[in-house]
Design an enzyme around this catalytic site. Structure first.
Site, PDB file in Angstrom:
ATOM      1  N   ASP A  45       7.149   1.507 -13.157  1.00 52.75           N
ATOM      2  CA  ASP A  45       5.465   1.395 -13.265  1.00 52.75           C
ATOM      3  C   ASP A  45       4.972   0.619 -14.486  1.00 52.75           C
ATOM      4  O   ASP A  45       4.110   0.082 -14.113  1.00 52.75           O
ATOM      5  CB  ASP A  45       4.858   2.873 -12.981  1.00 52.75           C
ATOM      6  CG  ASP A  45       5.520   3.703 -11.990  1.00 52.75           C
ATOM      7  OD1 ASP A  45       4.862   3.895 -10.984  1.00 52.75           O
ATOM      8  OD2 ASP A  45       6.771   4.046 -12.108  1.00 52.75           O
ATOM      9  N   GLU A  68      -3.372   1.754 -12.207  1.00 49.67           N
ATOM     10  CA  GLU A  68      -2.794   2.919 -12.375  1.00 49.67           C
ATOM     11  C   GLU A  68      -2.429   3.478 -13.507  1.00 49.67           C
ATOM     12  O   GLU A  68      -2.997   4.430 -14.245  1.00 49.67           O
ATOM     13  CB  GLU A  68      -1.862   3.260 -11.348  1.00 49.67           C
ATOM     14  CG  GLU A  68      -1.759   4.787 -11.260  1.00 49.67           C
ATOM     15  CD  GLU A  68      -0.568   5.194 -10.327  1.00 49.67           C
ATOM     16  OE1 GLU A  68       0.112   4.321  -9.384  1.00 49.67           O
ATOM     17  OE2 GLU A  68      -0.432   6.226 -10.010  1.00 49.67           O
ATOM     18  N   ASP A 133      -1.718  -1.497  -8.422  1.00 51.07           N
ATOM     19  CA  ASP A 133      -0.868  -0.573  -8.335  1.00 51.07           C
ATOM     20  C   ASP A 133       0.728  -1.085  -8.365  1.00 51.07           C
ATOM     21  O   ASP A 133       1.281  -1.569  -7.596  1.00 51.07           O
ATOM     22  CB  ASP A 133      -0.780   0.511  -6.799  1.00 51.07           C
ATOM     23  CG  ASP A 133      -0.237   1.670  -7.065  1.00 51.07           C
ATOM     24  OD1 ASP A 133       0.633   2.002  -8.014  1.00 51.07           O
ATOM     25  OD2 ASP A 133      -0.548   2.813  -6.242  1.00 51.07           O
ATOM     26  N   ILE A 135       3.673   0.365  -9.037  1.00 44.61           N
ATOM     27  CA  ILE A 135       4.474   1.028  -8.056  1.00 44.61           C
ATOM     28  C   ILE A 135       3.649   1.886  -7.128  1.00 44.61           C
ATOM     29  O   ILE A 135       3.282   3.069  -7.908  1.00 44.61           O
ATOM     30  CB  ILE A 135       5.813   1.839  -8.598  1.00 44.61           C
ATOM     31  CG1 ILE A 135       6.644   0.560  -9.332  1.00 44.61           C
ATOM     32  CG2 ILE A 135       6.618   2.546  -7.451  1.00 44.61           C
ATOM     33  CD1 ILE A 135       7.837   0.982  -9.487  1.00 44.61           C
ATOM     34  N   ASP A 136       3.434   1.727  -5.860  1.00 45.85           N
ATOM     35  CA  ASP A 136       3.038   2.760  -5.082  1.00 45.85           C
ATOM     36  C   ASP A 136       3.923   3.317  -4.217  1.00 45.85           C
ATOM     37  O   ASP A 136       4.854   2.928  -3.674  1.00 45.85           O
ATOM     38  CB  ASP A 136       2.092   1.895  -4.095  1.00 45.85           C
ATOM     39  CG  ASP A 136       1.366   3.036  -3.200  1.00 45.85           C
ATOM     40  OD1 ASP A 136       0.896   3.947  -3.681  1.00 45.85           O
ATOM     41  OD2 ASP A 136       0.923   2.618  -2.178  1.00 45.85           O
ATOM     42  N   THR A 138       5.645   6.260  -6.121  1.00 48.84           N
ATOM     43  CA  THR A 138       6.721   6.399  -7.209  1.00 48.84           C
ATOM     44  C   THR A 138       7.733   7.236  -6.703  1.00 48.84           C
ATOM     45  O   THR A 138       8.820   7.374  -6.877  1.00 48.84           O
ATOM     46  CB  THR A 138       6.070   6.833  -8.519  1.00 48.84           C
ATOM     47  OG1 THR A 138       4.891   5.810  -8.544  1.00 48.84           O
ATOM     48  CG2 THR A 138       6.957   6.827  -9.532  1.00 48.84           C
ATOM     49  N   HIS A 240       0.307  14.933   0.132  1.00 50.59           N
ATOM     50  CA  HIS A 240      -0.768  13.994  -0.093  1.00 50.59           C
ATOM     51  C   HIS A 240      -1.418  13.635   1.259  1.00 50.59           C
ATOM     52  O   HIS A 240      -2.641  13.167   1.367  1.00 50.59           O
ATOM     53  CB  HIS A 240       0.443  12.558  -0.329  1.00 50.59           C
ATOM     54  CG  HIS A 240       0.851  12.434  -1.577  1.00 50.59           C
ATOM     55  ND1 HIS A 240       1.707  11.419  -2.053  1.00 50.59           N
ATOM     56  CD2 HIS A 240       0.752  13.232  -2.590  1.00 50.59           C
ATOM     57  CE1 HIS A 240       1.939  11.574  -3.175  1.00 50.59           C
ATOM     58  NE2 HIS A 240       1.591  12.780  -3.527  1.00 50.59           N
ATOM     59  N   SER A 264       4.088   5.065   0.345  1.00 55.38           N
ATOM     60  CA  SER A 264       3.440   3.902  -0.211  1.00 55.38           C
ATOM     61  C   SER A 264       2.651   3.101   0.935  1.00 55.38           C
ATOM     62  O   SER A 264       2.665   3.603   2.113  1.00 55.38           O
ATOM     63  CB  SER A 264       4.309   2.817  -0.590  1.00 55.38           C
ATOM     64  OG  SER A 264       4.980   2.135   0.323  1.00 55.38           O
ATOM     65  N   LYS A 267       3.311   1.754   4.730  1.00 56.03           N
ATOM     66  CA  LYS A 267       2.493   2.137   5.998  1.00 56.03           C
ATOM     67  C   LYS A 267       1.484   1.203   6.513  1.00 56.03           C
ATOM     68  O   LYS A 267       1.300   0.759   7.741  1.00 56.03           O
ATOM     69  CB  LYS A 267       1.916   3.437   5.853  1.00 56.03           C
ATOM     70  CG  LYS A 267       2.943   4.621   5.531  1.00 56.03           C
ATOM     71  CD  LYS A 267       2.293   6.005   5.544  1.00 56.03           C
ATOM     72  CE  LYS A 267       1.723   6.417   4.221  1.00 56.03           C
ATOM     73  NZ  LYS A 267       2.286   6.409   3.074  1.00 56.03           N
ATOM     74  N   ARG A 281      -4.109   9.651   7.303  1.00 57.39           N
ATOM     75  CA  ARG A 281      -3.935  10.228   6.068  1.00 57.39           C
ATOM     76  C   ARG A 281      -5.068  11.329   5.811  1.00 57.39           C
ATOM     77  O   ARG A 281      -5.967  10.840   5.420  1.00 57.39           O
ATOM     78  CB  ARG A 281      -3.944   9.151   4.887  1.00 57.39           C
ATOM     79  CG  ARG A 281      -3.634   9.783   3.505  1.00 57.39           C
ATOM     80  CD  ARG A 281      -3.879   8.603   2.388  1.00 57.39           C
ATOM     81  NE  ARG A 281      -3.364   8.949   1.013  1.00 57.39           N
ATOM     82  CZ  ARG A 281      -2.240   8.879   0.773  1.00 57.39           C
ATOM     83  NH1 ARG A 281      -1.272   8.354   1.788  1.00 57.39           N
ATOM     84  NH2 ARG A 281      -1.719   9.039  -0.468  1.00 57.39           N
ATOM     85  N   ASP A 294      -4.595   2.499  -4.339  1.00 53.33           N
ATOM     86  CA  ASP A 294      -3.685   3.134  -3.154  1.00 53.33           C
ATOM     87  C   ASP A 294      -4.100   2.467  -1.816  1.00 53.33           C
ATOM     88  O   ASP A 294      -3.388   2.807  -0.711  1.00 53.33           O
ATOM     89  CB  ASP A 294      -3.630   4.561  -3.092  1.00 53.33           C
ATOM     90  CG  ASP A 294      -2.798   5.229  -4.142  1.00 53.33           C
ATOM     91  OD1 ASP A 294      -1.934   4.517  -4.621  1.00 53.33           O
ATOM     92  OD2 ASP A 294      -3.090   6.274  -4.631  1.00 53.33           O
TER      93      ASP A 294
HETATM   94  N1  LIG Z   1      -3.130  15.467  -3.458  1.00 54.97           N
HETATM   95  C1  LIG Z   1      -3.051  13.816  -3.160  1.00 54.97           C
HETATM   96  N2  LIG Z   1      -3.717  13.571  -1.961  1.00 54.97           N
HETATM   97  C2  LIG Z   1      -3.731  12.162  -1.475  1.00 54.97           C
HETATM   98  N3  LIG Z   1      -2.748  11.185  -2.366  1.00 54.97           N
HETATM   99  C3  LIG Z   1      -2.233  11.853  -3.613  1.00 54.97           C
HETATM  100  C4  LIG Z   1      -2.260  12.964  -4.203  1.00 54.97           C
HETATM  101  N4  LIG Z   1      -1.668  13.087  -5.211  1.00 54.97           N
HETATM  102  C5  LIG Z   1      -1.301  11.729  -5.591  1.00 54.97           C
HETATM  103  N5  LIG Z   1      -1.528  10.830  -4.427  1.00 54.97           N
HETATM  104  C6  LIG Z   1      -1.180   9.503  -4.232  1.00 54.97           C
HETATM  105  O1  LIG Z   1      -0.658   9.221  -3.173  1.00 54.97           O
HETATM  106  C7  LIG Z   1       0.127   8.129  -3.587  1.00 54.97           C
HETATM  107  C8  LIG Z   1       1.185   7.902  -2.788  1.00 54.97           C
HETATM  108  O2  LIG Z   1       1.108   7.857  -1.238  1.00 54.97           O
HETATM  109  P1  LIG Z   1       2.052   8.041  -0.095  1.00 54.97           P
HETATM  110  O3  LIG Z   1       2.053   9.511  -0.107  1.00 54.97           O
HETATM  111  O4  LIG Z   1       1.427   7.553   0.908  1.00 54.97           O
HETATM  112  O5  LIG Z   1       3.137   7.320  -0.575  1.00 54.97           O
HETATM  113  C9  LIG Z   1       0.261   8.041  -4.930  1.00 54.97           C
HETATM  114  O6  LIG Z   1       0.590   6.891  -5.584  1.00 54.97           O
HETATM  115  P2  LIG Z   1       1.694   6.498  -6.936  1.00 54.97           P
HETATM  116  O7  LIG Z   1       2.962   6.517  -6.032  1.00 54.97           O
HETATM  117  O8  LIG Z   1       1.384   5.031  -6.936  1.00 54.97           O
HETATM  118  O9  LIG Z   1       1.364   7.356  -7.741  1.00 54.97           O
HETATM  119  C10 LIG Z   1      -0.712   8.885  -5.573  1.00 54.97           C
HETATM  120  O10 LIG Z   1      -1.747   8.051  -6.200  1.00 54.97           O
HETATM  121 MG   LIG Z   2      -0.177   4.506  -5.512  1.00 56.66          MG
HETATM  122 MG   LIG Z   3       1.298   7.343  -9.587  1.00 57.07          MG
HETATM  123 MG   LIG Z   4       1.490   3.783  -8.551  1.00 56.62          MG
END
Ligand SMILES: Nc1ncnc2c1ncn2[C@@H]1O[C@H](COP(=O)(O)O)[C@@H](OP(=O)(O)O)[C@H]1O
Ligand SMILES: [Mg+2]
Ligand SMILES: [Mg+2]
Ligand SMILES: [Mg+2]
Length: 353
Positions: A45, A68, A133, A135-136, A138, A240, A264, A267, A281, A294
């Site tokens: 990241d 980020e 971002d 790495i989306d 992570t 999430h 990420s 999708k 989502r 995101d």
């Molecule tokens: N409680 C929450 N609700 C929704 N999104 C969240 C969350 N906590 C973290 N995230 C976000 O969800 C992203 C990943 O989405 P997904 O679940 O679709 O892969 C994360 O990005 P990062 O991985 O860049 O931190 C983060 O920013």
């Molecule tokens: Mg992200």
């Molecule tokens: Mg993150």
């Molecule tokens: Mg990220």
């Protein structure tokens, strides 16, 4: 074409950053730290953010950046800083010409820290702002799932350019989504796609390379007549988005296929190219505000491929409110002709809670 240079630089910058993330993906030690919100961050990241911002700062020195990550963990930890710098200093594109467009290498480890912190803009709806971002997904990256390197340019709060680099998605736009696409991912032969879009000019995909950009092909969402046959995508992480609400909505829409779970903005990319149809989502926590990095690139890519993206109330995502989507809750992304129907069911299911 509008924003031609911005798109070219964004595509090349994302392509270069994925050289680094792939290196980390294949290495044993990912240098994982836990951030203050208990979410993970890795050397991948930090390194990818440094490379991306370095390219943007070279090509568009007066643009603001909302990114980020920030450098404080690296400033506090000399060993981690050295590990990130060892990666960043050596990554370059195979094409000299392309590398020159990005301004070449980062000059020093001290410069790298300052570059990472150039992503501290508070955002807003005035002027040119990149949302980034590194790495989306992570958690997916660490688990061996899908992840994406994401860049979007907003002008006066409106997303004009969006780029997603998905190293673990199949190159073939027509490849159907397998239910385990989000697990045991690899970046072997035939994997690695760059998605791009410019507002009003459509969305494209192209195979990812280590040098010059390959020729793009136009992508389109699938025309679905019967929602029952739809494939819907959701996060792997149950924290999430609400798997329960999403299952209820799918069932009311008559969808019988199991959801495809992946991490990420892969999708958004997957529904934009017609490999899937719907991305839901729905919030788990009332107080969570989605981050603009995101969603900004994915939102534009889906809309330019013939889709509609709103929040759970039917409002367009508003990227001009700062670093978060402060005015939106949840995301509903679907082909234009069925979005209204999907939204109706989303509202009804959430309304009953
Ligand atoms: N409680 C929450 N609700 C929704 N999104 C969240 C969350 N906590 C973290 N995230 C976000 O969800 C992203 C990943 O989405 P997904 O679940 O679709 O892969 C994360 O990005 P990062 O991985 O860049 O931190 C983060 O920013
Ligand atoms: Mg992200
Ligand atoms: Mg993150
Ligand atoms: Mg990220």
């Amino acid at each position: 074409m509008a924003y031609e240079k911005e798109l070219q630089i964004a595509l090349l910058a994302v392509q270069r950053a994925t050289i680094l993330t792939k290196q980390v993906f294949h290495s044993h030690a990912k240098g994982t730290l836990s951030k203050s919100d208990a979410s993970p961050v890795t050397i991948g990241d930090f390194g990818a953010q440094a490379l991306l911002i370095s390219a943007l700062a070279h090509a568009f020195p007066s643009d603001a950046i909302v990114a980020e990550e920030e450098s404080s963990d690296l400033r506090d930890n000399a060993e981690l800083r050295r590990t990130v710098w060892d990666l960043v200093k050596d990554v370059q594109l195979d094409s000299k010409e392309a590398e020159n467009l990005l301004g070449g290498a980062v000059k020093s480890d001290a410069a790298m820290l300052d570059i990472i912190d150039k992503g501290n803009s508070s955002g807003g709806n005035k002027g040119r702002i990149w949302a980034l971002d590194p790495i989306d997904g992570t958690k997916g990256f660490l688990r061996g799932g899908q992840y994406a390197v994401c860049l979007a340019l907003m002008v006066d709060g409106d997303v004009k350019v969006g780029v997603l680099g998905c190293p673990n998605l199949p190159v073939d736009d027509a490849a159907p989504l397998s239910v385990n696409i989000g697990a045991n991912a690899s970046d072997e032969e035939g994997k690695g796609v760059l998605f791009g879009a410019v507002l009003g000019e459509g969305a494209t995909s192209r195979p990812m390379t280590r040098g010059e950009l390959q020729k793009e092909t136009k992508i389109q969402m699938k025309q679905i007549e019967d929602l029952k046959a739809a494939t819907f995508c959701e996060s792997v992480e149950a924290g999430h988005s609400s798997h329960g609400d999403q299952a209820e909505i799918a069932s009311q829409l008559g969808i019988t296929k199991a959801s495809v779970r992946m991490d990420s903005q892969a999708k958004y990319a997957s529904i934009a190219r017609g490999a899937g149809d719907i991305y839901l989502r729905l919030p788990v926590r009332k107080d969570y505000q989605e981050k603009i990095w995101d969603h900004a690139a994915g939102d534009l890519i889906v809309r330019e491929a013939g889709g509609e993206v709103t929040d759970a109330e039917g409002k367009r995502l508003d990227f001009g409110k700062g670093r978060t989507l402060a005015e939106n809750k949840g995301v509903v992304a679907a082909p234009k002709q069925v979005h209204g129907k999907v939204l109706e069911v989303v509202k009804s299911v959430l309304g009953k809670k």
